[in-house]
Design a protein around this motif. Structure first.
Motif, PDB file in Angstrom:
ATOM      1  N   UNK A 196     -12.224  -6.252  -6.749  1.00 44.78           N
ATOM      2  CA  UNK A 196     -10.876  -6.625  -6.663  1.00 44.78           C
ATOM      3  C   UNK A 196     -10.063  -6.031  -7.881  1.00 44.78           C
ATOM      4  N   UNK A 197      -8.903  -5.621  -7.309  1.00 44.81           N
ATOM      5  CA  UNK A 197      -7.927  -5.075  -8.271  1.00 44.81           C
ATOM      6  C   UNK A 197      -6.920  -6.015  -8.613  1.00 44.81           C
ATOM      7  N   UNK A 198      -6.664  -6.230  -9.813  1.00 40.16           N
ATOM      8  CA  UNK A 198      -5.214  -6.900 -10.350  1.00 40.16           C
ATOM      9  C   UNK A 198      -4.576  -5.904 -11.040  1.00 40.16           C
ATOM     10  N   UNK A 199      -3.183  -5.359 -10.635  1.00 38.49           N
ATOM     11  CA  UNK A 199      -2.856  -4.228 -11.269  1.00 38.49           C
ATOM     12  C   UNK A 199      -1.155  -4.786 -11.436  1.00 38.49           C
ATOM     13  N   UNK A 200      -0.563  -4.103 -12.576  1.00 36.21           N
ATOM     14  CA  UNK A 200       0.908  -4.003 -12.667  1.00 36.21           C
ATOM     15  C   UNK A 200       1.304  -2.639 -12.161  1.00 36.21           C
ATOM     16  N   UNK A 201       2.181  -2.667 -11.123  1.00 37.32           N
ATOM     17  CA  UNK A 201       2.543  -1.401 -10.520  1.00 37.32           C
ATOM     18  C   UNK A 201       4.210  -1.174 -10.280  1.00 37.32           C
ATOM     19  N   UNK A 202       4.719   0.105 -10.105  1.00 35.31           N
ATOM     20  CA  UNK A 202       6.082  -0.193 -10.057  1.00 35.31           C
ATOM     21  C   UNK A 202       6.403  -0.514  -8.344  1.00 35.31           C
ATOM     22  N   UNK A 203       7.730  -1.253  -8.496  1.00 36.57           N
ATOM     23  CA  UNK A 203       7.936  -1.977  -7.037  1.00 36.57           C
ATOM     24  C   UNK A 203       8.140  -0.798  -6.031  1.00 36.57           C
ATOM     25  N   UNK A 204       8.429   0.459  -6.155  1.00 38.45           N
ATOM     26  CA  UNK A 204       8.622   1.207  -4.892  1.00 38.45           C
ATOM     27  C   UNK A 204       7.218   1.393  -4.313  1.00 38.45           C
ATOM     28  N   UNK A 205       6.211   1.719  -4.974  1.00 37.22           N
ATOM     29  CA  UNK A 205       4.735   1.986  -4.697  1.00 37.22           C
ATOM     30  C   UNK A 205       4.426   0.569  -3.994  1.00 37.22           C
ATOM     31  N   UNK A 206       4.528  -0.485  -4.568  1.00 41.44           N
ATOM     32  CA  UNK A 206       4.037  -1.738  -3.923  1.00 41.44           C
ATOM     33  C   UNK A 206       4.853  -1.843  -2.337  1.00 41.44           C
ATOM     34  N   UNK A 207       5.948  -1.789  -2.447  1.00 42.16           N
ATOM     35  CA  UNK A 207       6.915  -1.915  -1.372  1.00 42.16           C
ATOM     36  C   UNK A 207       6.270  -1.070  -0.203  1.00 42.16           C
ATOM     37  N   UNK A 208       6.225   0.278  -0.575  1.00 36.71           N
ATOM     38  CA  UNK A 208       5.644   1.405   0.557  1.00 36.71           C
ATOM     39  C   UNK A 208       4.461   1.151   0.957  1.00 36.71           C
ATOM     40  N   UNK A 209       3.280   0.521   0.085  1.00 36.73           N
ATOM     41  CA  UNK A 209       2.249  -0.018   0.816  1.00 36.73           C
ATOM     42  C   UNK A 209       1.944  -1.227   1.483  1.00 36.73           C
ATOM     43  N   UNK A 210       3.173  -2.314   1.303  1.00 34.97           N
ATOM     44  CA  UNK A 210       2.987  -3.370   1.883  1.00 34.97           C
ATOM     45  C   UNK A 210       4.086  -3.762   2.891  1.00 34.97           C
ATOM     46  N   UNK A 211       4.922  -2.595   3.297  1.00 36.30           N
ATOM     47  CA  UNK A 211       6.139  -2.765   3.980  1.00 36.30           C
ATOM     48  C   UNK A 211       5.538  -2.854   5.735  1.00 36.30           C
ATOM     49  N   UNK A 212       6.649  -3.219   6.286  1.00 37.47           N
ATOM     50  CA  UNK A 212       6.373  -3.112   7.909  1.00 37.47           C
ATOM     51  C   UNK A 212       7.369  -2.259   8.377  1.00 37.47           C
ATOM     52  N   UNK A 213       7.479  -2.016   9.744  1.00 35.77           N
ATOM     53  CA  UNK A 213       8.483  -0.912  10.307  1.00 35.77           C
ATOM     54  C   UNK A 213       9.893  -1.193  10.173  1.00 35.77           C
TER      55      UNK A 213
END
Length: 454
Positions: A196-213
């Motif tokens: 299990x990963x608990x990471x601090x990450x830049x918002x653009x990367x998180x949004x890219x990974x978890x967005x929808x269409x």
């Protein structure tokens, strides 16, 4: 009197020098100059800067630590050890603490912790954030760099509970691509179990990974679909970017950028998130079919505007009516964390849901595009495709075999990172989301355009 432009430039330079001096004065006792003298656009490796920031993060993670029964934790780039102290305080829970550090400057202090707690604290020097590079080097010379770096990690079956927690701050987009590839090809980190990963990450990367269409096809891409199929994810909190070193340059939007709406979201913060490989992943897609799922998604998301039925009929002629006239009852997906309120999530990101192989897209027709499908619907489409009797004789398998052969014969790091080079629409612009500000990164879009046009 100085002209207005010269006066402003002088003031800005003077302010930058003053701010840099204050930063060096505050942190030089603990951190090397290379982390203090220059701001970075998107640093790949980040360090918690002070004890106050570590205490805030520990408070955010308290309920997640309490709900976890895992007794092993790995900290990436522990640096000055501010957060390490909070891990050490949890003596009854964390019986093994693995500290991975990539900078020589911090190693003497970290080794002291191993001397104080020889059985509990294990120390390894290595670059976990660039794990994909270590995989590449091992492949080239038959080395054991990855095995040595992860030698203290406990191994468990994939369907068992998580084998460890991983904490750190990461700004490298290739790192997240490697996590996806590790699950798909059952190598590297996830070959040892589900961590299990608990990471601090830049918002653009998180949004890219978890967005929808709904965000648009520039951001919603094959990596977004694969990440959401493979991982459960949860947003925890926003943490100030100034709590981490090296500091980041201020975001300045350009007129030509098509992605300003994403890049301008919370640039003064990092997102603290957790994600874990799905325990039932191999029930949704058998392990031997994961490379086919990966290629199916990568190939069909080269352009999210590609129409589903005409594209699939290139592999299985006449399959369109099966998709249009589907007698099966659809199965809906549900949020994994019901207490996660959509209004409290970052803009454009979505809640993690269960996955289903029967979540059929409603009313599919010859005009339906791949970009219309949500991740679970894309998994359902692949499951249908995989079950058709023509699958075993289709040209899809030949294309898949050719793609995997390219993986095996990749002769440079970039090809290994990208897997098979399948340039997606607007790749040059989309790379701005994960831009790292290095000369090497800056040349990548041009290289890809040349490769795509050749």
């Amino acid at each position: 009197m100085l002209p207005l432009r010269c006066s402003w430039s002088w003031c800005r330079a003077n302010y930058s020098t003053k701010a840099r001096k204050e930063l060096v004065t505050r942190y030089s006792a603990e951190f090397p100059e290379k982390l203090l003298n220059r701001k970075r656009k998107v640093p790949t490796h980040m360090y918690i800067a002070n004890s106050e920031a570590a205490a805030r993060i520990s408070q955010y993670l308290e309920p997640h630590f309490q709900s976890s029964g895992c007794d092993t934790v790995m900290e990436l780039n522990s640096g000055a050890g501010y957060f390490t102290r909070h891990l050490l305080d949890r003596e009854s829970q964390f019986r093994r603490i693995i500290l991975l550090e990539s900078m020589d400057h911090f190693m003497p202090k970290i080794q002291e912790l191993h001397t104080l707690y020889p059985e509990r604290v294990k120390v390894r020097q290595g670059d976990f954030v660039n794990l994909w590079k270590l995989v590449y080097m091992d492949k080239m010379d038959g080395g054991s760099r990855v095995a040595d770096l992860l030698s203290d990690v406990p191994q468990k079956a994939f369907t068992d509970d998580i084998n460890m927690l991983v904490f750190g701050a990461v700004g490298s987009y290739p790192f997240f691509k490697h996590l996806i590839n590790s699950l798909i090809f059952q190598t590297s980190l996830f070959n040892l179990g589900r961590c299990e990963m608990i990471l601090a990450m830049p918002p653009p990367i998180y949004i890219h990974l978890t967005c929808n269409n709904e965000i648009g096809y520039l951001i919603y891409r094959s990596t977004s679909v694969l990440f959401q199929i493979l991982f459960e994810h949860k947003f925890i909190a926003k943490v100030p970017r100034e709590d981490f070193l090296p500091q980041q340059t201020a975001y300045s939007p350009t007129k030509s950028s098509k992605l300003g709406k994403v890049q301008s979201i919370n640039p003064e913060y990092l997102y603290l998130v957790k994600f874990t490989p799905r325990r039932n992943l191999h029930e949704l897609c058998q392990s031997q079919d994961l490379p086919a799922l990966w290629f199916f998604i990568k190939q069909n998301y080269v352009s999210r505007r590609n129409r589903i039925i005409p594209n699939l009929e290139k592999w299985v002629p006449g399959c369109g009516p099966r998709l249009i006239i589907n007698p099966q009852s659809p199965e809906s997906v549900t949020p994994i964390y019901p207490d996660e309120l959509p209004k409290k999530l970052p803009q454009y990101s979505c809640r993690s849901t269960t996955m289903s192989t029967r979540n059929y897209y409603p009313g599919i027709n010859i005009y339906t595009q791949f970009g219309d499908l949500l991740p679970s619907q894309m998994l359902t489409l692949f499951s249908q495709f995989r079950q058709w009797p023509e699958y075993g004789e289709s040209s899809f398998l030949a294309s898949l075999e050719n793609a995997l052969l390219k993986l095996e014969t990749a002769n440079d790091e970039q090809n290994l990172e990208d897997g098979v080079t399948l340039p997606e629409e607007d790749d040059a612009e989309a790379d701005e989301i994960m831009e790292e500000g290095s000369p090497e990164t800056a040349t990548t879009p041009a290289k890809r355009r040349r490769k795509a046009s050749s």
